[in-house]
Design a protein around this motif. Structure first.
Motif, PDB file in Angstrom:
ATOM      1  N   LYS A 177       0.807  -1.209   0.000  1.00 43.62           N
ATOM      2  CA  LYS A 177       0.000   0.000   0.000  1.00 43.62           C
ATOM      3  C   LYS A 177       0.845   1.267   0.000  1.00 43.62           C
ATOM      4  O   LYS A 177       0.400   2.315  -0.465  1.00 43.62           O
ATOM      5  CB  LYS A 177      -0.934   0.020   1.217  1.00 43.62           C
ATOM      6  CG  LYS A 177      -1.987  -1.064   1.212  1.00 43.62           C
ATOM      7  CD  LYS A 177      -2.919  -0.915   0.018  1.00 43.62           C
ATOM      8  CE  LYS A 177      -3.991  -1.984   0.037  1.00 43.62           C
ATOM      9  NZ  LYS A 177      -4.883  -1.907  -1.156  1.00 43.62           N
ATOM     10  N   LEU A 178       2.052   1.154   0.529  1.00 39.33           N
ATOM     11  CA  LEU A 178       2.862   2.346   0.723  1.00 39.33           C
ATOM     12  C   LEU A 178       4.334   1.977   0.695  1.00 39.33           C
ATOM     13  O   LEU A 178       4.729   0.925   1.192  1.00 39.33           O
ATOM     14  CB  LEU A 178       2.524   2.998   2.071  1.00 39.33           C
ATOM     15  CG  LEU A 178       3.188   4.333   2.398  1.00 39.33           C
ATOM     16  CD1 LEU A 178       2.586   5.436   1.539  1.00 39.33           C
ATOM     17  CD2 LEU A 178       3.014   4.663   3.876  1.00 39.33           C
ATOM     18  N   ALA A 184      -4.037  12.147  -3.852  1.00 38.07           N
ATOM     19  CA  ALA A 184      -3.642  11.496  -2.603  1.00 38.07           C
ATOM     20  C   ALA A 184      -4.357  12.108  -1.405  1.00 38.07           C
ATOM     21  O   ALA A 184      -4.824  11.396  -0.503  1.00 38.07           O
ATOM     22  CB  ALA A 184      -2.128  11.585  -2.422  1.00 38.07           C
ATOM     23  N   THR A 233      -0.278  15.069  -3.547  1.00 39.26           N
ATOM     24  CA  THR A 233      -1.029  15.324  -4.771  1.00 39.26           C
ATOM     25  C   THR A 233      -2.506  15.503  -4.436  1.00 39.26           C
ATOM     26  O   THR A 233      -2.982  15.052  -3.389  1.00 39.26           O
ATOM     27  CB  THR A 233      -0.882  14.171  -5.777  1.00 39.26           C
ATOM     28  OG1 THR A 233      -1.474  12.983  -5.212  1.00 39.26           O
ATOM     29  CG2 THR A 233       0.581  13.903  -6.107  1.00 39.26           C
ATOM     30  N   HIS A 269       4.062   2.634  -7.946  1.00 42.78           N
ATOM     31  CA  HIS A 269       2.805   2.835  -8.668  1.00 42.78           C
ATOM     32  C   HIS A 269       2.443   1.627  -9.529  1.00 42.78           C
ATOM     33  O   HIS A 269       1.257   1.362  -9.768  1.00 42.78           O
ATOM     34  CB  HIS A 269       2.899   4.092  -9.523  1.00 42.78           C
ATOM     35  CG  HIS A 269       2.992   5.349  -8.717  1.00 42.78           C
ATOM     36  ND1 HIS A 269       3.499   6.524  -9.237  1.00 42.78           N
ATOM     37  CD2 HIS A 269       2.658   5.624  -7.434  1.00 42.78           C
ATOM     38  CE1 HIS A 269       3.470   7.453  -8.300  1.00 42.78           C
ATOM     39  NE2 HIS A 269       2.963   6.935  -7.196  1.00 42.78           N
ATOM     40  N   ASP A 286       3.773  10.776  -4.442  1.00 42.98           N
ATOM     41  CA  ASP A 286       2.467  11.058  -3.851  1.00 42.98           C
ATOM     42  C   ASP A 286       2.577  12.038  -2.692  1.00 42.98           C
ATOM     43  O   ASP A 286       1.760  12.952  -2.555  1.00 42.98           O
ATOM     44  CB  ASP A 286       1.821   9.756  -3.382  1.00 42.98           C
ATOM     45  CG  ASP A 286       1.623   8.778  -4.512  1.00 42.98           C
ATOM     46  OD1 ASP A 286       0.723   9.023  -5.343  1.00 42.98           O
ATOM     47  OD2 ASP A 286       2.378   7.796  -4.600  1.00 42.98           O
ATOM     48  N   GLN A 334       1.334   3.800  -3.005  1.00 48.77           N
ATOM     49  CA  GLN A 334       1.760   5.189  -2.950  1.00 48.77           C
ATOM     50  C   GLN A 334       3.186   5.270  -2.399  1.00 48.77           C
ATOM     51  O   GLN A 334       3.683   4.327  -1.774  1.00 48.77           O
ATOM     52  CB  GLN A 334       0.821   6.011  -2.069  1.00 48.77           C
ATOM     53  CG  GLN A 334      -0.574   6.172  -2.643  1.00 48.77           C
ATOM     54  CD  GLN A 334      -1.452   7.038  -1.763  1.00 48.77           C
ATOM     55  OE1 GLN A 334      -1.356   7.006  -0.549  1.00 48.77           O
ATOM     56  NE2 GLN A 334      -2.329   7.821  -2.386  1.00 48.77           N
ATOM     57  N   ALA A 373       9.216   5.589  -7.342  1.00 52.19           N
ATOM     58  CA  ALA A 373       7.807   5.925  -7.531  1.00 52.19           C
ATOM     59  C   ALA A 373       7.181   5.077  -8.638  1.00 52.19           C
ATOM     60  O   ALA A 373       6.045   4.595  -8.498  1.00 52.19           O
ATOM     61  CB  ALA A 373       7.658   7.408  -7.843  1.00 52.19           C
TER      62      ALA A 373
END
Length: 417
Positions: free
Chosen positions: A170-171, A245, A242, A195, A222, A200, A191
């Motif tokens: 997720k991150l 986000a 963003t 993605h 993000d 993120q 990134a």
């Protein structure tokens, strides 16, 4: 004091002598090599803060002239913080007391969207501010997956990172530049990898931002965080996100503030308005570096200023690395290259017989300042085999340091090492 190099209608870059003259703390002759802990302030920042504290230290939004002036300062500062990030048109920069505080706010909100089994990939090279907030997500059922480093050099592998990512990621939380290693991570590459699996990316840019222009658009991140006081500004931090986000999250401010009311929904309480004035002073300083006489500091000025500052900085970096890589009694961590594309002049080492506190104690004095410790990267410090109490010796330079200061530091180090 040297005179301001700006001439109307020109873009004459300031000389190194003129740049140094903007920093009152340098007038004493003190060679400050602890910039990664917090840089010195140029007089443009000091003047802006002093003016607000003296003439308009009041609350925003009240409707009388002094309040209107502070309101305008606050609005302009928030807009310029987003220009610094290159976030105009793609997102919003939220301000807060520290990156640690802002990242905890972010993780608390993200916890609402975590399901058991979700994974959070965290680089062990992070400052603790970009680790602890994500470990807290374990309470919501998340699993922390560590991106490790080589225990001798601190190097990391992008291929290893790729192997850690999957459909439950997720991150991804990383440091653009480690405040121990001085490296420069390819955050655009990270990134893209994040993605690609629907995750993120949160980037700690605190140790990077003093050395280069932040560009959240080019890197497609993000979230990205900086501490203004480590890039020639006041003690306040910024967290860019963003538009997409931020839209997924609910900010922590009061119920009557809408979730899409940015940045207010994420900025708790009153901001330190003198610090907001200082952010505008940072813009004044960047304009001075470029020789710009524009009434507003735009993105072009930001990028030009950091390019010019970096040119001064890489000379210092090469000077330091040439000496330190030739000292047999120390172990350097981070990139051994002096190339501008490989590292920043934040350089850490261990001595083979003296602990770091002993080295620093013999170097520090009225004319020179360096530091030792884990620098809040205690997990990385331990992974690299350094004691977390005394940690590494750290030398951290920026563009206003001079060759003469480096010579003086080298002489002092040579007598100890």
């Amino acid at each position: 004091m040297c005179q301001d190099s700006r001439v109307a209608g020109t873009t004459q870059l300031a000389t190194h002598e003129q740049i140094r003259a903007q920093f009152p703390a340098l007038e004493s002759g003190f060679a400050f090599f602890e910039n990664a802990g917090g840089s010195l302030l140029p007089k443009q920042v000091i003047d802006r803060m002093t003016d607000l504290l003296t003439n308009a230290y009041v609350q925003i939004g009240a409707g009388y002239p002094a309040s209107d002036a502070v309101t305008e300062t606050a609005d302009s500062a928030k807009a310029f913080a987003n220009v610094l990030m290159n976030g105009e048109g793609v997102g919003t920069t939220v301000l807060g007391p520290s990156t640690t505080d802002l990242l905890y706010r972010l993780s608390n909100s993200m916890a609402d969207h975590i399901e058991p089994g979700d994974e959070v990939v965290v680089s062990i090279a992070n400052h603790e501010s970009n680790i602890s907030p994500w470990i807290r997500l374990e309470k919501a059922g998340a699993k922390v997956v560590w991106w490790d480093v080589d225990p001798e050099s601190g190097d990391y592998s992008y291929e290893e990172l790729k192997s850690l990512l999957g459909p439950r990621t997720k991150l991804v939380a990383v440091a653009h530049t480690s405040n121990l290693l001085g490296d420069i991570m390819d955050v655009q590459r990270v990134a893209e990898m994040a993605h690609a699996v629907g995750a993120q990316i949160v980037v700690d840019g605190v140790a990077f931002a003093a050395h280069g222009a932040v560009d959240v658009q080019a890197w497609d991140v993000d979230f990205y965080t900086v501490s203004m006081y480590k890039l020639y500004g006041p003690h306040i931090a910024g967290l860019f996100g963003t538009t997409e986000a931020w839209a997924e999250l609910s900010g922590p401010n009061h119920y009557f503030i809408a979730d899409d009311d940015l940045p207010w929904k994420w900025e708790l309480g009153c901001q330190p308005y003198e610090a907001l004035a200082g952010i505008l002073g940072l813009g004044d300083y960047l304009a001075f570096v470029t020789g710009s006489d524009r009434p507003e500091v735009d993105r072009k000025v930001v990028e030009q200023a950091f390019r010019a500052m970096r040119e001064f900085e890489v000379l210092i970096q090469a000077q330091l690395m040439e000496y330190l890589t030739g000292v047999d009694s120390i172990r350097l961590v981070g990139p051994r290259s002096a190339s501008a594309g490989d590292r920043h002049p934040t350089i850490c080492f261990l001595h083979d017989s003296l602990n770091s506190a002993e080295v620093v104690g013999k170097v520090n004095g009225p004319e020179i300042g360096i530091r030792c410790g884990h620098m809040y990267a205690s997990r990385l410090c331990g992974r690299l085999g350094a004691p977390t109490d005394t940690g590494f010796v750290r030398i951290s330079a920026v563009h206003y340091n001079s060759a003469e200061e480096v010579d003086r530091l080298i002489q002092s180090l040579h007598s100890v090492l």
